[in-house]
Design a protein around this motif. Sequence first.
Motif: not given
Length: 625
Positions: A320, A322, A332-336, A340, A369, A528
């Motif tokens: 993933d 960004w 990283y797992h975006g918006r969490t 990173k 992304h 989650t």
Amino acid sequence: MKSGSVLRKATSRKWKGHRHYKLQDDFKTVMYKSSWTINSFSTFSVGDVEAVREGHQSEVFLSMPDEFPPECCFTLVFRGRRGNLDLVASSAEEAQAWIQGMRMLIENLQNMDECEKLDQWVSDLFMTADKNKDGRISFKEVQKLLKQMNIDMNELHAHALFMVSDMSQTGMLDSEEFVHFYKMLTQRKEILELFQEYSSNGQVLSHCDLEEFLRVEQLEGERSHEHALELIRQYEPSDTAKAHHVMSVDGFLMYLTSAEGSIFNLEHQHLYQDMTQPLNHYFISSSHNTYLLNDQLTGRSSVEAYIKALKRGCRCVEVDCWDGPNGEPIVYHGRTFTSKILFKDVISTVAKYAFEASEYPLILSIENHCSIEQQTVMAELLKNILGDILLKTTINGKVPSVLPSPEELKGKILLKGKKIGELEECLYVDNLESSDVSDDDKAVDKDNQATDSRKSKENLSKELSDLVIYCKNVHFINFEHSHNHNKPYEMSSFSESKARKFIKEAGADFNQHNKRHLSRVYPSGLRTDSSNYCPHDMWNVGCQIVALNVQTAGLEMDLNDGLFSQNNRCGYVLKPEILRNTEQHFDPEWPNNRKDYCPLSLTIQAIKHLIINNYYFYILYFLLL
């Protein structure tokens, strides 16, 4: 190691504490305590250590390479979700003593016979139950542990066995006493009954008795005579019994709990399948959110997670991507709140470990992304770090009518992601550059191509797009559209809920789709905690890339490990013919619609008193579904 050493535990530049580490008398446990504590200490089992790395071969040491000399550094890599232990010795000699010592202890554990492994497994459970680390546990603690192990017990019977096992009469059990208690509690009369059924005298199995057992129960046929003698030589603990070519009940138990007694076909441990069929004809061992060691909300991202996935044979890993600071793409797992890591560190790790467990192609599933600028950086990093192992064009320079095989793609890394335009266009441009067409004609053609690309995919870098060859990700419209319009190199991704919907409503069409195209299924975003769905539903319609959170243990991962434990653990398993042959139609929701539908009943008698590694059991479970 027995004398103990004061080693520095390195976790970051800010904290580097000293601890005293000492190997215990059982040679299977390491005790450690901090310098500022007196009575409090902790332990870990040598069996929990997967590998020992020398020097600066961990994220912590690589993040501060100038802090400690590499010859004094080593890293203990633990199984499962437990993080690495990065240690610094006072000298290179002391570091080597621990490095070589740990490796020797790990090797000794791996070379244990099945009975010794059982004893070690039960001892490790004892350590878990011994909360105050005094080497003894009460009956209440035993009850709690047995419930965690899912062992049904009659409380009065268990307490009576507890009292018998309490040789010291203290009301507590030490480690050896607990092993004795556990063996008495889990004794299975089925094994003794089976032994006596085939024993001529009720005391031992002659080689003829054992031969009959192998022929009748194990269905071994002609080779049973020689095999019976070999089993006695290999598993009978009594030298006297060996000399008389007979097997005691202890030898019989050791045989049944060994790899020889497994339901897994040992011949399938090797590479036995045809690897020359199109890529979409194989189930492919796949990881979801590969960068995570824990959950997908606050868990830690780490290149260590990629190492673990690749070493267990995963052939599709997820990245993933960004935008990061200073023009550096991050993963990283975006918006969490997950941590990173740098994209370049991920790719460097992949380059190092991609083909350690398997030589067959590795697919990098890019979740992109990033901005155009950082996508271009990604493309350069991929090309510079991976070099020739990155597939940059088709194998023969032509557009494929079917996907190439794992054999043809051996040693190559494939990029899965979005792509500008068609593969045919890219090959056409490449051919233009190497042909005799005039420079003016080339320029006009390229300008037209670039204009069309910018209009359709303004958020995608051409440099990154050009690296996507056989795994172009496209939006799924419907099965009819994919049949009439999609190219062999185009594939789609489905959430587990969408996949289940298609399985229920159009299972036969989904199956036919997967005979022509690759499909990737991934866990719901609502998971989650990084839990998993059951993969066999997706396998039953021929989905190849059934991505699971490999960092999360459980039934689902046992099923996955079971399927991919065959074929030399290469990460590719050939699908059954019914899931490959376009002339055969199959809907797993309605199997009775087939003319050759013939349900079978299978009766199983379980005689192993302990299944140390569950996935062999789940192979059978998968086959029954």
